[in-house]
Design a protein around this motif. Structure first.
Motif, PDB file in Angstrom:
ATOM      1  N   LEU A  80       7.784  -7.750 -54.304  1.00  0.00           N
ATOM      2  CA  LEU A  80       7.996  -8.140 -55.696  1.00  0.00           C
ATOM      3  C   LEU A  80       9.152  -9.133 -55.801  1.00  0.00           C
ATOM      4  O   LEU A  80       9.058 -10.121 -56.539  1.00  0.00           O
ATOM      5  CB  LEU A  80       8.282  -6.918 -56.558  1.00  0.00           C
ATOM      6  N   ALA A  81      10.227  -8.896 -55.072  1.00  0.00           N
ATOM      7  CA  ALA A  81      11.375  -9.800 -55.125  1.00  0.00           C
ATOM      8  C   ALA A  81      10.982 -11.207 -54.677  1.00  0.00           C
ATOM      9  O   ALA A  81      11.365 -12.207 -55.297  1.00  0.00           O
ATOM     10  CB  ALA A  81      12.508  -9.262 -54.252  1.00  0.00           C
ATOM     11  N   LEU A  82      10.203 -11.292 -53.602  1.00  0.00           N
ATOM     12  CA  LEU A  82       9.762 -12.591 -53.087  1.00  0.00           C
ATOM     13  C   LEU A  82       8.872 -13.306 -54.091  1.00  0.00           C
ATOM     14  O   LEU A  82       9.054 -14.491 -54.391  1.00  0.00           O
ATOM     15  CB  LEU A  82       9.020 -12.381 -51.767  1.00  0.00           C
TER      16      LEU A  82
ATOM     17  N   GLU B 188      15.943 -29.205 -54.514  1.00  0.00           N
ATOM     18  CA  GLU B 188      15.979 -28.084 -53.565  1.00  0.00           C
ATOM     19  C   GLU B 188      15.050 -26.964 -54.012  1.00  0.00           C
ATOM     20  O   GLU B 188      14.341 -26.366 -53.197  1.00  0.00           O
ATOM     21  CB  GLU B 188      17.413 -27.566 -53.444  1.00  0.00           C
ATOM     22  N   GLU B 189      15.037 -26.671 -55.312  1.00  0.00           N
ATOM     23  CA  GLU B 189      14.151 -25.622 -55.833  1.00  0.00           C
ATOM     24  C   GLU B 189      12.690 -26.011 -55.693  1.00  0.00           C
ATOM     25  O   GLU B 189      11.843 -25.164 -55.376  1.00  0.00           O
ATOM     26  CB  GLU B 189      14.495 -25.348 -57.295  1.00  0.00           C
ATOM     27  N   LEU B 190      12.361 -27.269 -55.907  1.00  0.00           N
ATOM     28  CA  LEU B 190      10.981 -27.717 -55.743  1.00  0.00           C
ATOM     29  C   LEU B 190      10.531 -27.569 -54.294  1.00  0.00           C
ATOM     30  O   LEU B 190       9.396 -27.162 -54.015  1.00  0.00           O
ATOM     31  CB  LEU B 190      10.843 -29.170 -56.198  1.00  0.00           C
ATOM     32  N   GLY B 191      11.427 -27.907 -53.361  1.00  0.00           N
ATOM     33  CA  GLY B 191      11.096 -27.747 -51.950  1.00  0.00           C
ATOM     34  C   GLY B 191      10.902 -26.289 -51.572  1.00  0.00           C
ATOM     35  O   GLY B 191       9.980 -25.946 -50.817  1.00  0.00           O
TER      36      GLY B 191
ATOM     37  N   ARG C 123       7.558 -25.005 -52.817  1.00  0.00           N
ATOM     38  CA  ARG C 123       6.445 -25.474 -51.988  1.00  0.00           C
ATOM     39  C   ARG C 123       6.273 -24.605 -50.741  1.00  0.00           C
ATOM     40  O   ARG C 123       5.146 -24.353 -50.298  1.00  0.00           O
ATOM     41  CB  ARG C 123       6.685 -26.932 -51.594  1.00  0.00           C
ATOM     42  N   VAL C 124       7.382 -24.131 -50.196  1.00  0.00           N
ATOM     43  CA  VAL C 124       7.320 -23.269 -49.009  1.00  0.00           C
ATOM     44  C   VAL C 124       6.921 -21.846 -49.391  1.00  0.00           C
ATOM     45  O   VAL C 124       6.101 -21.204 -48.717  1.00  0.00           O
ATOM     46  CB  VAL C 124       8.678 -23.267 -48.279  1.00  0.00           C
ATOM     47  N   LEU C 125       7.497 -21.345 -50.493  1.00  0.00           N
ATOM     48  CA  LEU C 125       7.276 -19.948 -50.866  1.00  0.00           C
ATOM     49  C   LEU C 125       5.849 -19.663 -51.311  1.00  0.00           C
ATOM     50  O   LEU C 125       5.348 -18.557 -51.097  1.00  0.00           O
ATOM     51  CB  LEU C 125       8.235 -19.551 -51.986  1.00  0.00           C
TER      52      LEU C 125
END
Length: 431
Positions: free
Chosen positions: A385-387, A406-409, A412-414
């Motif tokens: 849930l945290a992820l 940085e948040e956009l990058g 994209r990974v998450l």
């Protein structure tokens, strides 16, 4: 000896009974200054919704999953039924029998509740939920809903993705603007769900090579549908949410020489309305059969033949996969929050049972091995849930145009990572 009824695990209040969920949502509101009033309003709504999920929604979801509630195709005899029914074609019928697709009353009730509660709309009500926090708020509602939803979470995922596509691609387009309004409506009679017609007979993840559906230019404007600029021909082998009012799909286009363009560069994105303005299913969409599935049987899924279906190209020609990725990224996170929802349900029910059950003179919850397993369930449920909530929060900031590079990058990974991790964890928990 305790009777069977007293041993049956029970569901707790989905908001008040989940301290970790409450703390997680509160932490996101605290990260954005000036959201105190929005937080109080949101927490009251989430508390009411948590009770509704544990009672009314839970019972409807159970009913929707019963064998008698599975979607069915039945012949349509009455004229008004025939006008709103599907054209069914298979090797043994007369080439065009009219069949009505019937879903259960519970399924229809879940559709209405989803509209009333804004399970899609809340993500786009950014002024109401402090801008980028709208996704965190929406995903908290989905977390409580999905495990009880009788799988109505599936069409909601595609509907949410379709709404985002309409928002991104529909600037100045009255057709997509109208669809967007229906997808976000809180009026159950005006709320549309959406399909996502991707899978074809060749299947697999190589959509560029596997898509055989193709488009032809409509002669001028299609007489029956002034918004359509193309006609689609093909066979969609796995079309979920067959009862949806619209869909986004991929189709291949031709080059100047009239040849179909192969590979991903030949695919464009198209918007389709399953029913016409009068509510009639289009004759050019032929329902070949409902899929017989091992699971998710309450969800109507069909094989559809497209024989000149009016459609509208959305976005740049040949950029279909890039465009539909916006929709798919939304559905990936819906998949993640659904996995989290089921993990929480496993943790809640197993703990409740362990508190009731006694073995070898002690409660099951006091047995070391049982405690170890219960702790594993809880840890995996919380971590997942945290992820997922972090990804949802970042998605909300992106959509509100407040995310940093940085948040956009990180988003994209998450996004694919969330789907992979939570899917593996929920299989482990359920096993």
């Amino acid at each position: 000896m305790a009777d069977a009824g007293s041993m049956r695990p029970s569901l707790t209040h989905c908001w008040l009974g989940d301290a970790f969920l409450r703390d997680t949502v509160a932490a996101y509101f605290s990260r954005v200054p000036g959201t105190e009033k929005a937080a109080l309003r949101g927490f009251r709504e989430l508390e009411d919704w948590g009770w509704r999920c544990a009672t009314e929604v839970h019972e409807l979801g159970r009913e929707a999953g019963l064998p008698d509630s599975e979607p069915k195709l039945v012949p349509s005899a009455a004229r008004d039924e025939r006008e709103s029914a599907w054209r069914k074609v298979n090797p043994v019928d007369d080439g065009g029998a009219r069949m009505e697709l019937r879903t259960s009353d519970a399924w229809k009730a879940l559709h209405r509740i989803a509209a009333e509660e804004g399970l899609v709309a809340s993500a786009f009500e950014r002024d109401r939920h402090a801008g980028g926090l709208s996704r965190a708020f929406q995903f908290a509602k989905l977390f409580m809903f999905n495990a009880s939803s009788g799988l109505y979470s599936c069409p909601l995922a595609m509907t949410d993705g379709a709404a985002r596509l309409c928002e991104v691609m529909g600037a100045g387009d009255p057709v997509l603007a109208s669809a967007h309004g229906h997808l976000l409506s809180r009026n159950p009679d005006e709320f549309w769900s959406s399909g996502q017609w991707m899978t074809e007979i060749n299947g697999g993840s190589d959509v560029g090579a596997g898509t055989e559906t193709f488009s032809e230019p409509a002669s001028g404007l299609c007489a029956a549908d002034g918004w359509a600029d193309s006609l689609l021909f093909g066979y969609k082998w796995f079309s979920s949410a067959t009862d949806a009012r619209m869909a986004f799909t991929l189709a291949r286009e031709r080059n100047e020489g009239g040849e179909l363009i192969q590979g991903t560069r030949g695919l464009s994105l198209f918007y389709v309305e399953v029913r016409d303005a009068a509510g009639r299913v289009r004759d050019t969409i032929r329902l070949m059969r409902l899929k017989g599935k091992l699971g998710t049987r309450q969800l109507p899924t069909a094989e559809l033949e497209l024989v000149g279906v009016p459609a509208k190209r959305v976005g740049e020609r040949g950029r279909g996969i890039a465009h539909i990725a916006e929709m798919m990224n939304i559905t990936r996170l819906h998949n993640s929050i659904t996995a989290c929802s089921y993990m929480r349900r496993v943790a809640v029910l197993t703990l409740d049972y362990a508190l009731r059950r006694s073995v070898f003179g002690r409660r099951l919850v006091d047995q070391p091995l049982a405690r170890s397993n219960l702790a594993h369930f809880e840890c995996h449920a919380r971590a997942s849930l945290a992820l997922t909530m972090e990804a949802a929060f970042l998605l909300g900031r992106k959509e509100a145009h407040s995310a940093s590079a940085e948040e956009l990058g990180l988003l994209r990974v998450l996004t694919p990572l969330c789907k992979l991790y939570t899917a593996k964890q929920v299989v482990w928990c359920a096993s």
